[in-house]
Design a protein around this motif. Structure first.
Motif, PDB file in Angstrom:
ATOM      1  N   TRP A 101      52.471  40.554  51.611  1.00 33.91           N
ATOM      2  CA  TRP A 101      51.012  40.610  51.529  1.00 33.91           C
ATOM      3  C   TRP A 101      50.411  39.211  51.617  1.00 33.91           C
ATOM      4  CZ3 TRP A 101      48.124  39.174  46.895  1.00 33.91           C
ATOM      5  CH2 TRP A 101      46.753  39.446  46.992  1.00 33.91           C
ATOM      6  N   ILE A 102      51.036  38.258  50.951  1.00 31.63           N
ATOM      7  CA  ILE A 102      50.573  36.880  50.994  1.00 31.63           C
ATOM      8  C   ILE A 102      50.653  36.315  52.412  1.00 31.63           C
ATOM      9  CG2 ILE A 102      51.170  34.511  50.309  1.00 31.63           C
ATOM     10  CD1 ILE A 102      51.841  35.570  47.569  1.00 31.63           C
ATOM     11  N   GLN A 103      51.775  36.586  53.091  1.00 32.15           N
ATOM     12  CA  GLN A 103      51.956  36.049  54.434  1.00 32.15           C
ATOM     13  C   GLN A 103      50.891  36.579  55.392  1.00 32.15           C
ATOM     14  OE1 GLN A 103      54.022  33.669  54.059  1.00 32.15           O
ATOM     15  NE2 GLN A 103      54.574  34.624  52.116  1.00 32.15           N
ATOM     16  N   GLN A 104      50.555  37.838  55.247  1.00 34.22           N
ATOM     17  CA  GLN A 104      49.548  38.432  56.126  1.00 34.22           C
ATOM     18  C   GLN A 104      48.176  37.801  55.891  1.00 34.22           C
ATOM     19  OE1 GLN A 104      49.142  42.671  55.709  1.00 34.22           O
ATOM     20  NE2 GLN A 104      48.052  42.890  57.624  1.00 34.22           N
ATOM     21  N   LEU A 105      47.804  37.622  54.634  1.00 30.34           N
ATOM     22  CA  LEU A 105      46.508  37.032  54.315  1.00 30.34           C
ATOM     23  C   LEU A 105      46.439  35.565  54.736  1.00 30.34           C
ATOM     24  CD1 LEU A 105      45.661  38.483  50.768  1.00 30.34           C
ATOM     25  CD2 LEU A 105      44.668  39.130  52.971  1.00 30.34           C
ATOM     26  N   ALA A 106      47.560  34.875  54.634  1.00 30.65           N
ATOM     27  CA  ALA A 106      47.579  33.442  54.914  1.00 30.65           C
ATOM     28  C   ALA A 106      47.592  33.121  56.401  1.00 30.65           C
ATOM     29  CB  ALA A 106      48.795  32.805  54.257  1.00 30.65           C
ATOM     30  N   GLY A 107      47.872  34.111  57.244  1.00 30.37           N
ATOM     31  CA  GLY A 107      47.931  33.858  58.681  1.00 30.37           C
ATOM     32  C   GLY A 107      49.096  32.995  59.086  1.00 30.37           C
ATOM     33  N   ASN A 108      50.235  33.166  58.413  1.00 32.94           N
ATOM     34  CA  ASN A 108      51.404  32.355  58.714  1.00 32.94           C
ATOM     35  C   ASN A 108      52.001  32.687  60.078  1.00 32.94           C
ATOM     36  OD1 ASN A 108      51.390  30.851  56.319  1.00 32.94           O
ATOM     37  ND2 ASN A 108      52.452  32.465  55.207  1.00 32.94           N
ATOM     38  N   VAL A 109      52.824  31.778  60.576  1.00 35.91           N
ATOM     39  CA  VAL A 109      53.483  31.961  61.865  1.00 35.91           C
ATOM     40  C   VAL A 109      54.663  32.906  61.662  1.00 35.91           C
ATOM     41  CG1 VAL A 109      54.693  30.835  63.759  1.00 35.91           C
ATOM     42  CG2 VAL A 109      52.805  29.651  62.608  1.00 35.91           C
ATOM     43  N   VAL A 110      54.550  34.107  62.169  1.00 36.01           N
ATOM     44  CA  VAL A 110      55.592  35.120  62.005  1.00 36.01           C
ATOM     45  C   VAL A 110      56.442  35.172  63.263  1.00 36.01           C
ATOM     46  CG1 VAL A 110      56.095  37.547  61.557  1.00 36.01           C
ATOM     47  CG2 VAL A 110      54.107  36.463  60.475  1.00 36.01           C
ATOM     48  N   VAL A 111      57.730  34.974  63.085  1.00 34.81           N
ATOM     49  CA  VAL A 111      58.652  34.975  64.220  1.00 34.81           C
ATOM     50  C   VAL A 111      59.579  36.165  64.088  1.00 34.81           C
ATOM     51  CG1 VAL A 111      60.444  33.703  65.444  1.00 34.81           C
ATOM     52  CG2 VAL A 111      58.545  32.477  64.384  1.00 34.81           C
ATOM     53  N   GLY A 112      59.544  37.064  65.058  1.00 34.89           N
ATOM     54  CA  GLY A 112      60.414  38.225  65.022  1.00 34.89           C
ATOM     55  C   GLY A 112      61.855  37.853  65.284  1.00 34.89           C
ATOM     56  N   GLU A 113      62.780  38.464  64.544  1.00 29.50           N
ATOM     57  CA  GLU A 113      64.194  38.160  64.737  1.00 29.50           C
ATOM     58  C   GLU A 113      64.945  39.300  65.424  1.00 29.50           C
ATOM     59  OE1 GLU A 113      66.108  37.527  61.025  1.00 29.50           O
ATOM     60  OE2 GLU A 113      65.173  39.237  60.057  1.00 29.50           O
ATOM     61  N   ASP A 114      64.223  40.367  65.735  1.00 21.15           N
ATOM     62  CA  ASP A 114      64.890  41.506  66.353  1.00 21.15           C
ATOM     63  C   ASP A 114      64.834  41.469  67.878  1.00 21.15           C
ATOM     64  OD1 ASP A 114      63.603  43.593  63.718  1.00 21.15           O
ATOM     65  OD2 ASP A 114      65.558  42.625  63.892  1.00 21.15           O
ATOM     66  N   LYS A 115      63.988  40.591  68.427  1.00 21.07           N
ATOM     67  CA  LYS A 115      63.855  40.490  69.872  1.00 21.07           C
ATOM     68  C   LYS A 115      64.529  39.218  70.359  1.00 21.07           C
ATOM     69  CE  LYS A 115      59.333  42.778  69.763  1.00 21.07           C
ATOM     70  NZ  LYS A 115      57.897  42.640  70.094  1.00 21.07           N
ATOM     71  N   PRO A 116      65.214  39.281  71.479  1.00 24.60           N
ATOM     72  CA  PRO A 116      65.898  38.092  71.994  1.00 24.60           C
ATOM     73  C   PRO A 116      64.977  36.891  72.162  1.00 24.60           C
ATOM     74  CG  PRO A 116      66.583  40.049  73.195  1.00 24.60           C
ATOM     75  CD  PRO A 116      65.431  40.477  72.311  1.00 24.60           C
ATOM     76  N   GLU A 117      63.718  37.141  72.575  1.00 23.26           N
ATOM     77  CA  GLU A 117      62.805  36.024  72.815  1.00 23.26           C
ATOM     78  C   GLU A 117      62.178  35.504  71.526  1.00 23.26           C
ATOM     79  OE1 GLU A 117      60.319  39.825  73.402  1.00 23.26           O
ATOM     80  OE2 GLU A 117      62.381  39.113  73.680  1.00 23.26           O
ATOM     81  N   ASN A 118      62.436  36.189  70.407  1.00 19.62           N
ATOM     82  CA  ASN A 118      61.823  35.797  69.145  1.00 19.62           C
ATOM     83  C   ASN A 118      62.855  35.616  68.050  1.00 19.62           C
ATOM     84  OD1 ASN A 118      59.188  35.755  70.008  1.00 19.62           O
ATOM     85  ND2 ASN A 118      58.809  37.897  69.531  1.00 19.62           N
ATOM     86  N   HIS A 119      63.921  34.920  68.322  1.00 20.07           N
ATOM     87  CA  HIS A 119      64.949  34.707  67.320  1.00 20.07           C
ATOM     88  C   HIS A 119      64.396  33.897  66.160  1.00 20.07           C
ATOM     89  CE1 HIS A 119      68.527  35.407  70.288  1.00 20.07           C
ATOM     90  NE2 HIS A 119      67.881  36.515  69.957  1.00 20.07           N
ATOM     91  N   GLN A 120      65.090  33.943  65.030  1.00 20.01           N
ATOM     92  CA  GLN A 120      64.657  33.227  63.846  1.00 20.01           C
ATOM     93  C   GLN A 120      64.516  31.745  64.144  1.00 20.01           C
ATOM     94  OE1 GLN A 120      67.786  33.056  60.824  1.00 20.01           O
ATOM     95  NE2 GLN A 120      69.128  34.012  62.289  1.00 20.01           N
TER      96      GLN A 120
END
Length: 206
Positions: free
Chosen positions: A73-92
């Motif tokens: 909830w905090i991350q969503q409100l803060a507008g943090n940079v979210v990087v998906g780890e399930d997609k090849p183009e968005n690894h951790q």
């Protein structure tokens, strides 16, 4: 600031009575300044503790944390940079994939300091740090920004359910590392240098 207030309220109501925070001072960013904080990671609540940093800031965070109660909830409100780890183009971020770098640079352009946990995941061994992934430093190199090591000591005690005595969680800001100092270094060398400086503080205070 609402996020900072929510974090302080959370600690006061649920955790704050069990810990004492110790931190050295660090100045707020000046207009137009870029800054990246690198923090060792041993507790799920390090993300909340990091909101003690002055001024507004953003994390580079894996998308799996968006599903966690309160933390997500905090991350969503803060507008943090979210990087998906399930997609090849968005690894951790530990892998330093282009998408994470692109999003981080955009945050820098908005004059927001970036917070990164270079281990990629929290340590399961208390103050014993894991490997610092070189990819975590690529955004700083591209942005040519100072790196500020931020040391958490004993933060894993926050989740110590058996503890009844007051606990000290030490937060230490180290001297910023200007771009000119680390410019000649390759990312693995930079990662090793930052880890060594953090380790010295842990050794001196445990």
């Amino acid at each position: 600031w609402s996020i900072k207030l929510a974090c302080k309220t959370f600690f006061f109501l649920f955790i704050g009575h069990k810990i004492t925070l110790k931190n050295d001072s660090v100045g707020k960013m000046q207009k137009g300044e870029k800054r990246m904080y690198l923090i060792n990671h041993s507790s799920i609540y390090d993300v909340i503790l990091a909101y003690i940093l002055p001024g507004a800031s953003r994390f580079v965070i894996k998308d799996k944390w968006m599903k966690k109660p309160f933390v997500g909830w905090i991350q969503q409100l803060a507008g943090n940079v979210v990087v998906g780890e399930d997609k090849p183009e968005n690894h951790q971020i530990a892998d330093g994939e282009p998408d994470s770098i692109t999003q981080t640079i955009k945050a820098f352009e908005q004059e927001m300091p970036i917070i990164v946990f270079p281990e990629g995941t929290r340590s399961k061994n208390g103050n014993v740090m894991g490997e610092f992934h070189a990819g975590s430093f690529k955004s700083a190199q591209k942005a040519k920004c100072p790196i500020v090591p931020f040391v958490f000591i004993d933060s894993y005690h926050v989740l110590d359910k058996n503890g009844t005595e007051p606990m000290d969680v030490q937060l230490h800001f180290l001297e910023p590392i200007p771009y000119e100092e680390y410019k000649p270094l390759k990312t693995p060398e930079l990662a090793a240098m930052v880890k060594e400086r953090i380790q010295k503080v842990i050794d001196a205070n445990t």
